[in-house]
Design a protein around this motif. Structure first.
Motif, PDB file in Angstrom:
ATOM      1  N   GLN A  89       7.213  14.310 -11.404  1.00 31.34           N
ATOM      2  CA  GLN A  89       6.941  15.463 -10.540  1.00 31.34           C
ATOM      3  C   GLN A  89       5.445  15.723 -10.425  1.00 31.34           C
ATOM      4  O   GLN A  89       4.947  16.096  -9.355  1.00 31.34           O
ATOM      5  N   GLU A  90       4.692  15.509 -11.518  1.00 36.29           N
ATOM      6  CA  GLU A  90       3.244  15.675 -11.488  1.00 36.29           C
ATOM      7  C   GLU A  90       2.603  14.711 -10.510  1.00 36.29           C
ATOM      8  O   GLU A  90       1.659  15.074  -9.783  1.00 36.29           O
ATOM      9  N   VAL A  91       3.081  13.481 -10.477  1.00 39.65           N
ATOM     10  CA  VAL A  91       2.526  12.491  -9.554  1.00 39.65           C
ATOM     11  C   VAL A  91       2.716  12.962  -8.117  1.00 39.65           C
ATOM     12  O   VAL A  91       1.795  12.895  -7.293  1.00 39.65           O
ATOM     13  N   ASN A  92       3.897  13.466  -7.804  1.00 42.55           N
ATOM     14  CA  ASN A  92       4.153  13.939  -6.447  1.00 42.55           C
ATOM     15  C   ASN A  92       3.274  15.129  -6.087  1.00 42.55           C
ATOM     16  O   ASN A  92       2.683  15.171  -5.004  1.00 42.55           O
ATOM     17  N   VAL A  93       3.153  16.096  -7.004  1.00 40.78           N
ATOM     18  CA  VAL A  93       2.336  17.279  -6.732  1.00 40.78           C
ATOM     19  C   VAL A  93       0.850  16.906  -6.639  1.00 40.78           C
ATOM     20  O   VAL A  93       0.127  17.416  -5.780  1.00 40.78           O
ATOM     21  N   ALA A  94       0.400  16.015  -7.512  1.00 46.83           N
ATOM     22  CA  ALA A  94      -1.005  15.592  -7.483  1.00 46.83           C
ATOM     23  C   ALA A  94      -1.384  14.994  -6.138  1.00 46.83           C
ATOM     24  O   ALA A  94      -2.531  15.121  -5.692  1.00 46.83           O
ATOM     25  N   MET A  95      -0.406  14.363  -5.491  1.00 51.12           N
ATOM     26  CA  MET A  95      -0.668  13.732  -4.196  1.00 51.12           C
ATOM     27  C   MET A  95      -0.325  14.647  -3.020  1.00 51.12           C
ATOM     28  O   MET A  95      -0.263  14.199  -1.874  1.00 51.12           O
ATOM     29  N   GLY A  96      -0.110  15.934  -3.300  1.00 51.97           N
ATOM     30  CA  GLY A  96       0.088  16.907  -2.232  1.00 51.97           C
ATOM     31  C   GLY A  96       1.521  17.260  -1.922  1.00 51.97           C
ATOM     32  O   GLY A  96       1.787  17.973  -0.945  1.00 51.97           O
ATOM     33  N   GLY A  97       2.470  16.816  -2.747  1.00 55.39           N
ATOM     34  CA  GLY A  97       3.876  17.109  -2.508  1.00 55.39           C
ATOM     35  C   GLY A  97       4.317  18.409  -3.153  1.00 55.39           C
ATOM     36  O   GLY A  97       3.549  19.090  -3.833  1.00 55.39           O
ATOM     37  N   SER A  98       5.585  18.774  -2.942  1.00 53.53           N
ATOM     38  CA  SER A  98       6.145  20.008  -3.495  1.00 53.53           C
ATOM     39  C   SER A  98       7.457  19.721  -4.207  1.00 53.53           C
ATOM     40  O   SER A  98       8.015  18.621  -4.101  1.00 53.53           O
ATOM     41  N   LEU A  99       7.961  20.756  -4.922  1.00 54.46           N
ATOM     42  CA  LEU A  99       9.158  20.606  -5.741  1.00 54.46           C
ATOM     43  C   LEU A  99      10.171  21.708  -5.461  1.00 54.46           C
ATOM     44  O   LEU A  99       9.794  22.834  -5.124  1.00 54.46           O
ATOM     45  N   TYR A 100      11.452  21.365  -5.626  1.00 53.40           N
ATOM     46  CA  TYR A 100      12.503  22.372  -5.672  1.00 53.40           C
ATOM     47  C   TYR A 100      12.559  22.937  -7.098  1.00 53.40           C
ATOM     48  O   TYR A 100      12.515  22.171  -8.061  1.00 53.40           O
ATOM     49  N   HIS A 107       3.215  24.322 -12.303  1.00 52.11           N
ATOM     50  CA  HIS A 107       3.172  25.652 -11.704  1.00 52.11           C
ATOM     51  C   HIS A 107       3.227  25.535 -10.177  1.00 52.11           C
ATOM     52  O   HIS A 107       2.496  24.734  -9.574  1.00 52.11           O
ATOM     53  N   PRO A 108       4.107  26.312  -9.509  1.00 51.63           N
ATOM     54  CA  PRO A 108       4.251  26.185  -8.048  1.00 51.63           C
ATOM     55  C   PRO A 108       2.993  26.528  -7.260  1.00 51.63           C
ATOM     56  O   PRO A 108       2.875  26.130  -6.099  1.00 51.63           O
ATOM     57  N   GLU A 109       2.054  27.251  -7.862  1.00 51.80           N
ATOM     58  CA  GLU A 109       0.793  27.491  -7.163  1.00 51.80           C
ATOM     59  C   GLU A 109       0.059  26.187  -6.877  1.00 51.80           C
ATOM     60  O   GLU A 109      -0.744  26.109  -5.946  1.00 51.80           O
ATOM     61  N   GLU A 110       0.361  25.151  -7.652  1.00 52.36           N
ATOM     62  CA  GLU A 110      -0.273  23.854  -7.429  1.00 52.36           C
ATOM     63  C   GLU A 110       0.186  23.206  -6.126  1.00 52.36           C
ATOM     64  O   GLU A 110      -0.465  22.297  -5.625  1.00 52.36           O
ATOM     65  N   TYR A 111       1.329  23.675  -5.589  1.00 59.04           N
ATOM     66  CA  TYR A 111       1.761  23.181  -4.277  1.00 59.04           C
ATOM     67  C   TYR A 111       1.979  24.334  -3.295  1.00 59.04           C
ATOM     68  O   TYR A 111       2.751  24.231  -2.338  1.00 59.04           O
ATOM     69  N   GLY A 112       1.270  25.428  -3.542  1.00 55.26           N
ATOM     70  CA  GLY A 112       1.183  26.501  -2.554  1.00 55.26           C
ATOM     71  C   GLY A 112       2.371  27.421  -2.455  1.00 55.26           C
ATOM     72  O   GLY A 112       2.572  28.044  -1.407  1.00 55.26           O
ATOM     73  N   GLU A 113       3.144  27.555  -3.526  1.00 57.03           N
ATOM     74  CA  GLU A 113       4.297  28.442  -3.510  1.00 57.03           C
ATOM     75  C   GLU A 113       4.207  29.440  -4.665  1.00 57.03           C
ATOM     76  O   GLU A 113       3.626  29.140  -5.708  1.00 57.03           O
ATOM     77  N   PRO A 114       4.790  30.636  -4.498  1.00 59.72           N
ATOM     78  CA  PRO A 114       4.751  31.623  -5.579  1.00 59.72           C
ATOM     79  C   PRO A 114       5.734  31.273  -6.683  1.00 59.72           C
ATOM     80  O   PRO A 114       6.772  30.653  -6.447  1.00 59.72           O
ATOM     81  N   ALA A 115       5.403  31.691  -7.893  1.00 62.13           N
ATOM     82  CA  ALA A 115       6.288  31.452  -9.032  1.00 62.13           C
ATOM     83  C   ALA A 115       7.460  32.420  -9.006  1.00 62.13           C
ATOM     84  O   ALA A 115       7.313  33.599  -8.662  1.00 62.13           O
TER      85      ALA A 115
END
Length: 258
Positions: free
Chosen positions: A117-128, A72-80
């Protein structure tokens, strides 16, 4: 002799739109059992049923599998948005803190596709939300038609950092992989090192810098034909070695406290 336990993160599904199940691909089970040499155990990734602390103590390592729902993009500070697709907040609630705990403890995990992608988000990253919509990017999604062999066929190269961990593991600076994903890394999380790229610049291989344990994660699906594929086999073999090392260390710690 008992094999070390690898927790395979399961996904939530509805059968016939009514019956709820937690499920995992047989390919993941086969790769963990036959290539990593570990005991595969499917994890119901839902905080109503399991806790991160219980998983850390029960399992010696983890495979963070692919899955249709996205982080979910809320996990990296973006709206769904509609482009982000479906979500599984229960899996988010387990896997993201699990990744951080494994990094802190030095407990091994292997991230695959969504798991990458979970690993990146867990460490504070974001996704396209959709790689194919970005200028100059190819369509990385699974082909909609064809046999399973055609869908998991090798489709593009991944180039590794010269002298990096993936280069050393694979014994080559460049390999061919399949590709079956829609999302991808936008910004790398803290300590996330991007160690391999697709030809269009999409990150494909990462690890956590300074982590004491195995943290290699890939955007492609190495579980496909893992016993025979020259890229998949060394990845699952190295992961299995790391899990055995963790299990041996855990046994040593238990003996010291007995």
């Amino acid at each position: 002799m008992t094999r070390p336990i690898v927790g395979i993160i399961g996904n939530h599904h509805l059968i016939n739109e009514t019956y709820q199940v937690h499920a995992g691909g047989v390919m993941n089970t086969e790769a963990v059992s036959c290539v990593s040499g570990c005991l595969p155990v499917l994890i119901a990734a839902d905080p109503r049923f399991v806790s991160v602390d219980e998983l850390l103590e029960t399992c010696d390592g983890f495979v963070l599998t692919g899955g249709r729902p996205n982080v979910h993009p809320e996990e990296y500070g973006e709206p769904a948005t509609a482009a982000h697709g479906d979500f599984d907040r229960n899996r988010d609630a387990i896997t993201l803190p699990l990744v951080r705990a494994c990094v802190d403890r030095g407990q091994p995990f292997l991230g695959i596709c969504r798991g990458f992608q979970e690993v990146n988000v867990a460490m504070g990253g974001s996704l396209y939300p959709e790689i194919r919509d970005l200028p100059g990017r190819m369509n990385h999604r699974m082909p909609p038609d064809g046999t399973l062999e055609e869908k998991f066929a090798l489709r593009h190269k991944v180039t590794f950092t010269e002298g990096g961990p993936f280069h050393h593991l694979m014994g080559a600076p460049e390999v061919m992989t399949n590709t079956l994903h829609g999302q991808g890394i936008k910004t790398a999380g803290k300590r996330i090192v991007i160690d391999g790229y697709a030809p269009d610049g999409t990150p494909e291989a990462i690890y956590v810098e300074g982590a004491k344990g195995f943290t290699m994660s890939v955007q492609w699906h190495p579980e496909w034909d893992a016993a025979n594929d020259p890229v998949s086999r060394p990845l699952f073999s190295a992961f299995g070695d790391a899990v055995r090392d963790w299990a041996a260390q855990k046994t040593g710690r238990l003996l010291k406290t007995a």
